[in-house]
Enzyme design. Sequence first.
Site, short mmCIF file in Angstrom:
data_model
loop_
_atom_site.label_atom_id
_atom_site.label_comp_id
_atom_site.label_asym_id
_atom_site.label_seq_id
_atom_site.Cartn_x
_atom_site.Cartn_y
_atom_site.Cartn_z
CG PHE A 133 -1.98 1.00 1.28
CD1 PHE A 133 -3.21 0.74 0.69
CD2 PHE A 133 -1.81 2.21 1.93
CE1 PHE A 133 -4.24 1.67 0.75
CE2 PHE A 133 -2.82 3.15 1.99
CZ PHE A 133 -4.04 2.87 1.40
CD GLU A 137 4.69 10.97 -2.33
OE1 GLU A 137 3.84 10.64 -3.16
OE2 GLU A 137 5.28 12.09 -2.36
CB ILE A 169 6.05 0.57 0.78
CG1 ILE A 169 6.02 2.07 0.37
CG2 ILE A 169 4.81 -0.16 0.31
CD1 ILE A 169 4.92 2.87 1.05
CB THR A 170 4.43 -3.06 5.15
OG1 THR A 170 4.70 -2.19 6.25
CG2 THR A 170 4.41 -4.50 5.64
NE ARG A 258 -5.40 5.42 11.10
CZ ARG A 258 -5.75 6.54 10.51
NH1 ARG A 258 -7.03 6.89 10.46
NH2 ARG A 258 -4.85 7.30 9.93
CD GLN A 351 11.86 -2.11 35.74
OE1 GLN A 351 12.28 -1.88 34.61
NE2 GLN A 351 12.43 -1.62 36.82
CD GLU A 378 -1.19 0.85 8.65
OE1 GLU A 378 -1.42 1.81 7.91
OE2 GLU A 378 -0.65 -0.18 8.24
#
Length: 401
Positions: A133, A137, A169-170, A258, A351, A378
Amino acid sequence: MNTQPTHPLVANEGMDEDTFAQFAEQLVRYVEERLIPAEKELIENDRVPPAIVDEMREMGLFGISVPENYGGAGLNMSQYARVVNIMSRAAPAFRSIFSINVGMFASALKNGATEEQRAEWYPKLVEGRIACFGLTEPGSGSDSAAMQTTATPDPDGNGWVLNGTKRYITNAPHADVALIMARTEKDAQPKNAHVSAFIVPMDTPGVSTGSPDKKMGQAGSHISDIMLDDVHVPGDALLGGETGKGFRFAMQSLDNGRISVGAAATGYARRALDSAIRYAGERKAFGEPIARFQLVQAMLADSETEIYAAECMMRDVTERADRGENILVKAAAFKVFASEMCGRVVDRVVQIYGGAGYLAEYDAERFFRDARIYRIYEGTTQILQLQIAKHMLREWEAANG
């Protein structure tokens, strides 16, 4: 069908719940018995093992959100989010390899494509072609006004010529197809009407990708630049066959993205907490397991409370999506809370592990690095806070004249 502006997602009817429950149970076993044991190989080779990619294709994971009449599973949003949540107990790359297919790319087809585009591309997603997708840029992310990638009418035909660069871009290094956002006018009204969306096969002449970027975490999930140098695409590459709709399609798809990120962050937080509980029960100090120390218990309890809250948000926002409600604000709120929550949980897990939590040989260190990106992609937390507040104020102004 195309969506109406007040309904950002077109929901599938969903798989029969009994059938889906069986599928989810099988998926849990697959994650626990196959994917988690394969994490070491994934990290060492920085890629999802090809055999596992093939298995995931055979399981239909690349088409879970594609309507049944196109060969997909037709999962509704609630079921889709549960699949992502289950898969995200394992290393993030296992989800990432198919997430763009079933998330933003499939959503853009559902919301904005012509029937011919759906008929061509849905089956390809189902068979396991990998999508990416292209929105961000080098000089623009959330700021579409700064977008530099252009699409100009092809002087030699009825198509378009694309030029520009997309960043971060994944799946770009191994994708088969990209949805590219490009400027088709210098400026236009209403706002963002200068941006259009194009379906671009990655083997189109003039398309190239950079070397995969080295990242803080999420081994095996690759991102890179996409360079577009006089890329000629036919007229039917324009999503929906109409200019000026690209940004709206992108934003509607990001609602889906999302939810996916929120579901992933919630699943990964659960995995990290389970690891911390196990470690606290086995690690001894002063002659007893550290799980008996009240301040350790407080960190465990706070983590469980926050994960439960995120799980409830996931259930609510996806049920709203399945009813056809506008979920723009709710999806943003879920993504903000879940991603920030995951960051807090993995920090507590480090922790609880103590000094061991800082060592690469323990899972806690990897959980910490992997989780950091959830607050960025996203839509960063800060951008989404602005978006949520903007819509809240807009609703207040509308109600109060």
